[in-house]
Design a protein around this motif. Structure first.
Motif, mmCIF file in Angstrom:
data_model
loop_
_atom_site.group_PDB
_atom_site.id
_atom_site.type_symbol
_atom_site.label_atom_id
_atom_site.label_comp_id
_atom_site.label_asym_id
_atom_site.label_seq_id
_atom_site.Cartn_x
_atom_site.Cartn_y
_atom_site.Cartn_z
ATOM 1 N N GLU A 161 22.020 10.375 -7.395
ATOM 2 C CA GLU A 161 22.515 9.177 -7.956
ATOM 3 C C GLU A 161 23.536 8.491 -6.912
ATOM 4 O O GLU A 161 24.450 9.096 -6.413
ATOM 5 C CB GLU A 161 23.406 9.635 -9.194
ATOM 6 C CG GLU A 161 24.045 8.679 -9.893
ATOM 7 C CD GLU A 161 23.095 7.959 -10.628
ATOM 8 O OE1 GLU A 161 23.207 6.602 -10.810
ATOM 9 O OE2 GLU A 161 22.118 8.389 -11.024
ATOM 10 N N PRO A 162 22.875 7.344 -6.540
ATOM 11 C CA PRO A 162 23.865 6.804 -5.438
ATOM 12 C C PRO A 162 25.299 6.429 -5.759
ATOM 13 O O PRO A 162 25.314 6.150 -6.967
ATOM 14 C CB PRO A 162 22.835 5.424 -5.174
ATOM 15 C CG PRO A 162 21.700 5.603 -5.597
ATOM 16 C CD PRO A 162 21.930 6.623 -6.705
ATOM 17 N N ILE A 163 26.232 6.713 -4.902
ATOM 18 C CA ILE A 163 27.608 6.425 -5.325
ATOM 19 C C ILE A 163 28.330 5.355 -4.273
ATOM 20 O O ILE A 163 29.357 5.110 -4.533
ATOM 21 C CB ILE A 163 28.541 7.657 -5.574
ATOM 22 C CG1 ILE A 163 28.323 8.583 -3.984
ATOM 23 C CG2 ILE A 163 27.806 8.568 -6.557
ATOM 24 C CD1 ILE A 163 29.084 10.022 -4.180
ATOM 25 N N GLY A 164 27.424 5.148 -3.174
ATOM 26 C CA GLY A 164 28.176 4.134 -2.206
ATOM 27 C C GLY A 164 26.961 3.591 -1.240
ATOM 28 O O GLY A 164 26.122 4.476 -0.880
ATOM 29 N N MET A 165 27.308 2.614 -0.751
ATOM 30 C CA MET A 165 26.510 2.244 0.360
ATOM 31 C C MET A 165 27.258 1.439 1.363
ATOM 32 O O MET A 165 27.900 0.530 1.005
ATOM 33 C CB MET A 165 25.204 1.291 -0.091
ATOM 34 C CG MET A 165 24.179 0.819 0.863
ATOM 35 S SD MET A 165 22.745 -0.074 0.342
ATOM 36 C CE MET A 165 23.858 -1.940 0.684
ATOM 37 N N GLU A 166 26.864 1.456 2.571
ATOM 38 C CA GLU A 166 27.501 0.443 3.619
ATOM 39 C C GLU A 166 26.341 0.341 5.033
ATOM 40 O O GLU A 166 25.397 1.096 4.990
ATOM 41 C CB GLU A 166 28.648 1.193 4.245
ATOM 42 C CG GLU A 166 28.676 2.336 4.830
ATOM 43 C CD GLU A 166 29.883 3.132 5.349
ATOM 44 O OE1 GLU A 166 30.387 2.612 6.424
ATOM 45 O OE2 GLU A 166 30.357 3.984 4.546
ATOM 46 N N GLN A 167 26.580 -0.622 5.624
ATOM 47 C CA GLN A 167 25.997 -0.986 7.063
ATOM 48 C C GLN A 167 26.977 -0.411 8.139
ATOM 49 O O GLN A 167 28.058 -0.632 8.205
ATOM 50 C CB GLN A 167 25.695 -2.279 6.893
ATOM 51 C CG GLN A 167 24.829 -2.678 5.957
ATOM 52 C CD GLN A 167 23.168 -2.400 5.849
ATOM 53 O OE1 GLN A 167 22.825 -2.247 6.924
ATOM 54 N NE2 GLN A 167 22.867 -1.953 4.813
ATOM 55 N N ALA A 168 26.419 0.278 9.012
ATOM 56 C CA ALA A 168 27.156 0.621 10.332
ATOM 57 C C ALA A 168 26.309 0.996 11.543
ATOM 58 O O ALA A 168 25.099 1.664 11.197
ATOM 59 C CB ALA A 168 28.264 1.620 9.906
ATOM 60 N N THR B 286 21.836 1.659 7.486
ATOM 61 C CA THR B 286 22.255 1.609 6.295
ATOM 62 C C THR B 286 22.551 3.153 5.620
ATOM 63 O O THR B 286 21.604 3.906 6.060
ATOM 64 C CB THR B 286 21.092 1.356 5.226
ATOM 65 O OG1 THR B 286 20.826 0.094 5.867
ATOM 66 C CG2 THR B 286 21.507 1.182 3.865
ATOM 67 N N ILE B 287 23.803 3.330 5.284
ATOM 68 C CA ILE B 287 24.426 4.582 5.012
ATOM 69 C C ILE B 287 24.440 4.648 3.392
ATOM 70 O O ILE B 287 25.088 3.922 2.664
ATOM 71 C CB ILE B 287 25.620 4.837 5.855
ATOM 72 C CG1 ILE B 287 25.278 4.818 7.206
ATOM 73 C CG2 ILE B 287 26.167 6.151 5.122
ATOM 74 C CD1 ILE B 287 26.522 4.597 7.944
ATOM 75 N N VAL B 288 23.826 5.421 2.791
ATOM 76 C CA VAL B 288 24.047 5.828 1.299
ATOM 77 C C VAL B 288 24.418 7.183 1.073
ATOM 78 O O VAL B 288 24.034 7.937 1.575
ATOM 79 C CB VAL B 288 22.303 5.414 0.536
ATOM 80 C CG1 VAL B 288 22.555 5.904 -0.825
ATOM 81 C CG2 VAL B 288 21.916 4.281 0.785
ATOM 82 N N ARG B 289 25.687 7.023 0.282
ATOM 83 C CA ARG B 289 26.081 8.401 -0.289
ATOM 84 C C ARG B 289 25.691 8.813 -1.719
ATOM 85 O O ARG B 289 25.704 7.777 -2.623
ATOM 86 C CB ARG B 289 27.757 8.447 -0.144
ATOM 87 C CG ARG B 289 28.108 8.595 1.180
ATOM 88 C CD ARG B 289 29.820 8.503 1.284
ATOM 89 N NE ARG B 289 30.486 9.084 0.152
ATOM 90 C CZ ARG B 289 30.599 10.502 0.386
ATOM 91 N NH1 ARG B 289 30.620 11.178 1.226
ATOM 92 N NH2 ARG B 289 31.221 10.864 -0.695
ATOM 93 N N ALA B 290 25.177 9.879 -2.126
ATOM 94 C CA ALA B 290 24.604 10.011 -3.224
ATOM 95 C C ALA B 290 25.230 11.390 -3.910
ATOM 96 O O ALA B 290 25.241 12.482 -3.010
ATOM 97 C CB ALA B 290 23.104 9.934 -3.321
ATOM 98 N N THR B 291 25.250 11.403 -5.124
ATOM 99 C CA THR B 291 25.308 12.795 -5.691
ATOM 100 C C THR B 291 24.001 13.351 -6.112
ATOM 101 O O THR B 291 23.242 12.991 -6.689
ATOM 102 C CB THR B 291 26.203 12.762 -6.921
ATOM 103 O OG1 THR B 291 27.487 12.361 -6.609
ATOM 104 C CG2 THR B 291 26.509 14.140 -7.770
#
Length: 66
Positions: free
Chosen positions: A21-28, A32-37
């Motif tokens: 379940e994605p909880i955040g996304m950013e570009q760096a 593309t960086i996706v944090r997920a539970t």
């Protein structure tokens, strides 16, 4: 190649029955960086994981999971 990745994904899904379940996304740094539970049948579930994708157009060129 693509078939090896597909085989790995299907084997992991069958073994661990996981769901992300994605909880955040950013570009760096061009990634593309996706944090997920992630929950499933594995030790430490649930866990928050970071998926760092390298992309070229609509294709994933590399993936780091941590």
């Amino acid at each position: 190649g693509r078939q090896a990745i597909r085989n790995w994904w299907l084997a992991a899904k069958a073994k661990y029955r996981h769901h992300a379940e994605p909880i955040g996304m950013e570009q760096a740094g061009g990634k593309t960086i996706v944090r997920a539970t992630v929950t499933g049948n594995f030790p430490g579930s649930p866990a928050v994981l970071t998926f760092t994708f390298g992309l070229a157009g609509d294709r994933i060129t590399d993936l780091e999971i941590g």
